[in-house]
Design a protein around this motif. Structure first.
Motif, mmCIF file in Angstrom:
data_model
loop_
_atom_site.group_PDB
_atom_site.id
_atom_site.type_symbol
_atom_site.label_atom_id
_atom_site.label_comp_id
_atom_site.label_asym_id
_atom_site.label_seq_id
_atom_site.Cartn_x
_atom_site.Cartn_y
_atom_site.Cartn_z
ATOM 1 N N MET A 46 0.641 -1.282 -0.014
ATOM 2 C CA MET A 46 0.046 0.084 0.202
ATOM 3 C C MET A 46 0.869 1.337 0.110
ATOM 4 O O MET A 46 0.517 2.243 -0.575
ATOM 5 C CB MET A 46 -0.884 0.191 1.210
ATOM 6 C CG MET A 46 -2.194 -0.756 1.181
ATOM 7 S SD MET A 46 -3.127 -0.747 2.591
ATOM 8 C CE MET A 46 -4.525 -1.782 2.214
ATOM 9 N N ALA A 47 1.927 1.144 0.810
ATOM 10 C CA ALA A 47 2.732 2.516 1.003
ATOM 11 C C ALA A 47 3.638 2.783 -0.263
ATOM 12 O O ALA A 47 3.795 3.917 -0.558
ATOM 13 C CB ALA A 47 3.810 2.379 2.046
ATOM 14 N N THR A 48 3.687 1.799 -1.235
ATOM 15 C CA THR A 48 4.428 2.203 -2.285
ATOM 16 C C THR A 48 3.542 1.968 -3.685
ATOM 17 O O THR A 48 3.855 2.541 -4.786
ATOM 18 C CB THR A 48 5.679 0.956 -2.777
ATOM 19 O OG1 THR A 48 4.938 -0.233 -2.662
ATOM 20 C CG2 THR A 48 6.530 1.021 -1.760
ATOM 21 N N SER A 49 2.290 1.932 -3.389
ATOM 22 C CA SER A 49 1.434 1.847 -4.487
ATOM 23 C C SER A 49 0.914 3.413 -4.965
ATOM 24 O O SER A 49 0.701 4.223 -4.105
ATOM 25 C CB SER A 49 0.006 1.126 -4.321
ATOM 26 O OG SER A 49 -0.851 1.483 -5.346
ATOM 27 N N GLU A 50 0.680 3.430 -6.145
ATOM 28 C CA GLU A 50 0.274 4.645 -6.740
ATOM 29 C C GLU A 50 -1.258 5.041 -6.350
ATOM 30 O O GLU A 50 -1.693 6.163 -6.683
ATOM 31 C CB GLU A 50 0.800 5.152 -8.206
ATOM 32 C CG GLU A 50 2.086 5.202 -8.157
ATOM 33 C CD GLU A 50 2.693 5.498 -9.809
ATOM 34 O OE1 GLU A 50 1.795 5.658 -10.612
ATOM 35 O OE2 GLU A 50 3.890 5.181 -10.043
ATOM 36 N N GLU A 51 -1.773 3.880 -6.482
ATOM 37 C CA GLU A 51 -3.380 3.929 -6.021
ATOM 38 C C GLU A 51 -3.585 4.276 -4.515
ATOM 39 O O GLU A 51 -3.081 3.612 -3.690
ATOM 40 C CB GLU A 51 -3.783 2.465 -6.323
ATOM 41 C CG GLU A 51 -3.756 2.021 -7.727
ATOM 42 C CD GLU A 51 -4.349 2.842 -8.926
ATOM 43 O OE1 GLU A 51 -5.661 3.357 -8.728
ATOM 44 O OE2 GLU A 51 -3.912 3.159 -9.830
ATOM 45 N N ALA A 52 -4.488 5.069 -4.542
ATOM 46 C CA ALA A 52 -4.678 5.364 -2.958
ATOM 47 C C ALA A 52 -5.647 4.543 -2.279
ATOM 48 O O ALA A 52 -5.719 4.222 -1.196
ATOM 49 C CB ALA A 52 -5.391 6.906 -2.771
ATOM 50 N N GLU A 53 -6.489 3.663 -3.337
ATOM 51 C CA GLU A 53 -7.336 2.620 -2.514
ATOM 52 C C GLU A 53 -7.116 1.273 -3.368
ATOM 53 O O GLU A 53 -6.874 1.376 -4.771
ATOM 54 C CB GLU A 53 -8.870 2.873 -2.938
ATOM 55 C CG GLU A 53 -9.102 4.126 -2.166
ATOM 56 C CD GLU A 53 -10.611 4.619 -2.180
ATOM 57 O OE1 GLU A 53 -11.316 3.973 -3.377
ATOM 58 O OE2 GLU A 53 -11.291 4.994 -1.244
ATOM 59 N N LEU A 54 -6.723 0.451 -2.933
ATOM 60 C CA LEU A 54 -6.536 -1.099 -3.393
ATOM 61 C C LEU A 54 -7.611 -2.058 -2.999
ATOM 62 O O LEU A 54 -7.679 -2.011 -1.626
ATOM 63 C CB LEU A 54 -5.175 -1.569 -3.096
ATOM 64 C CG LEU A 54 -4.078 -0.782 -3.656
ATOM 65 C CD1 LEU A 54 -2.830 -1.259 -2.960
ATOM 66 C CD2 LEU A 54 -4.179 -1.116 -5.083
ATOM 67 N N SER A 55 -8.053 -2.822 -3.869
ATOM 68 C CA SER A 55 -8.859 -3.904 -3.462
ATOM 69 C C SER A 55 -8.194 -4.989 -2.650
ATOM 70 O O SER A 55 -6.904 -5.425 -3.187
ATOM 71 C CB SER A 55 -9.861 -4.569 -4.464
ATOM 72 O OG SER A 55 -8.982 -5.198 -5.325
ATOM 73 N N ALA A 89 -17.002 -4.276 -3.950
ATOM 74 C CA ALA A 89 -15.673 -4.206 -3.702
ATOM 75 C C ALA A 89 -15.266 -3.589 -2.173
ATOM 76 O O ALA A 89 -15.847 -2.488 -1.791
ATOM 77 C CB ALA A 89 -14.817 -3.639 -4.683
ATOM 78 N N LYS A 90 -14.562 -4.313 -1.640
ATOM 79 C CA LYS A 90 -14.038 -3.517 -0.277
ATOM 80 C C LYS A 90 -12.581 -2.931 -0.838
ATOM 81 O O LYS A 90 -11.581 -3.394 -1.245
ATOM 82 C CB LYS A 90 -13.773 -4.674 0.659
ATOM 83 C CG LYS A 90 -13.888 -4.181 2.200
ATOM 84 C CD LYS A 90 -13.500 -5.162 2.968
ATOM 85 C CE LYS A 90 -14.568 -6.027 3.387
ATOM 86 N NZ LYS A 90 -14.209 -7.011 4.471
ATOM 87 N N LEU A 91 -12.472 -1.640 -0.295
ATOM 88 C CA LEU A 91 -11.215 -1.026 -0.782
ATOM 89 C C LEU A 91 -10.541 -0.615 0.242
ATOM 90 O O LEU A 91 -11.141 -0.281 1.275
ATOM 91 C CB LEU A 91 -11.537 0.314 -1.827
ATOM 92 C CG LEU A 91 -12.047 -0.052 -2.996
ATOM 93 C CD1 LEU A 91 -12.226 1.224 -4.015
ATOM 94 C CD2 LEU A 91 -11.180 -1.033 -3.990
#
Lengths: 124, 124
Positions: A46-55, A89-91
């Motif tokens: 999560m910390a490195t993802s460019e997405e603010a929300e991930l499923s 979906a749960k984000l």
């Protein structure tokens, strides 16, 4: 998303999940949440993802769905992540702003420590 | 004492305790060891003490002796503290050098976070 107060959000379908407010987050619970290898891996992603929300399905975890659900719940209840429903979906989003405000430098130190350990053990 | 390789030490009476070597210390185990309120309190006291070695009895813990022994063992096996026998006393020291070498800034971030939490909750 990580800056929104998660407890005030209402989701599509009316389902909401319990989150501690910022001032309810406890260091011991955060450390416990981060002490599991799988949960730590999720937080690092999560910390490195460019997405603010991930499923949840964005994380390729080698465990059953119920175990995955358990780990995300521990992270949510500790105040490390926010989980919201978007339709079916749960984000998931990292509560970096809350953690950085309460415990400056802690999350970064843990993430850096994890990177160093991976590099040291040849898993980087 | 915190810089000595604990596994090579021999104690009076020949009793030694198992410690991970520096390179065997794992972040997840350290975080788990620090995630318990009592163990965190012990580590904070060690970190601020002017003594390099403290006996278990120096910590005024509101639990039974066996529980105290358990908590110190978890800290030792995670690589957070070193425990050595001096005659009949078991002395404890923080492995700050090892932790700082492996995970720079982590221990300080945790100690600072604990101080901030205490101040915020009025327990400082």
């Amino acid at each position: 998303m990580t800056t929104a107060a998660p407890h005030t959000g209402t989701a599509v379908g009316g389902r909401t999940l319990a989150h501690p407010e910022r001032e309810e987050i406890r260091l011991e619970a955060v450390l416990h949440a981060l002490s599991d290898p799988m949960r730590l891996a999720v937080v690092r992603e999560m910390a490195t993802s460019e997405e603010a929300e991930l499923s949840c399905s964005a994380f390729d975890l080698p465990v059953t769905k119920s175990t995955t659900t358990h780990h995300f719940r521990v992270l949510r209840e500790a105040g490390v992540i926010v989980q919201v429903y978007r339709g079916t979906a749960k984000l998931n989003g990292l509560r970096r702003d809350d953690l950085d405000a309460l415990f400056p430098g802690l999350l970064d130190a843990v993430l850096d420590a994890a990177d160093r350990q991976d590099a040291r053990l040849g898993e980087g």
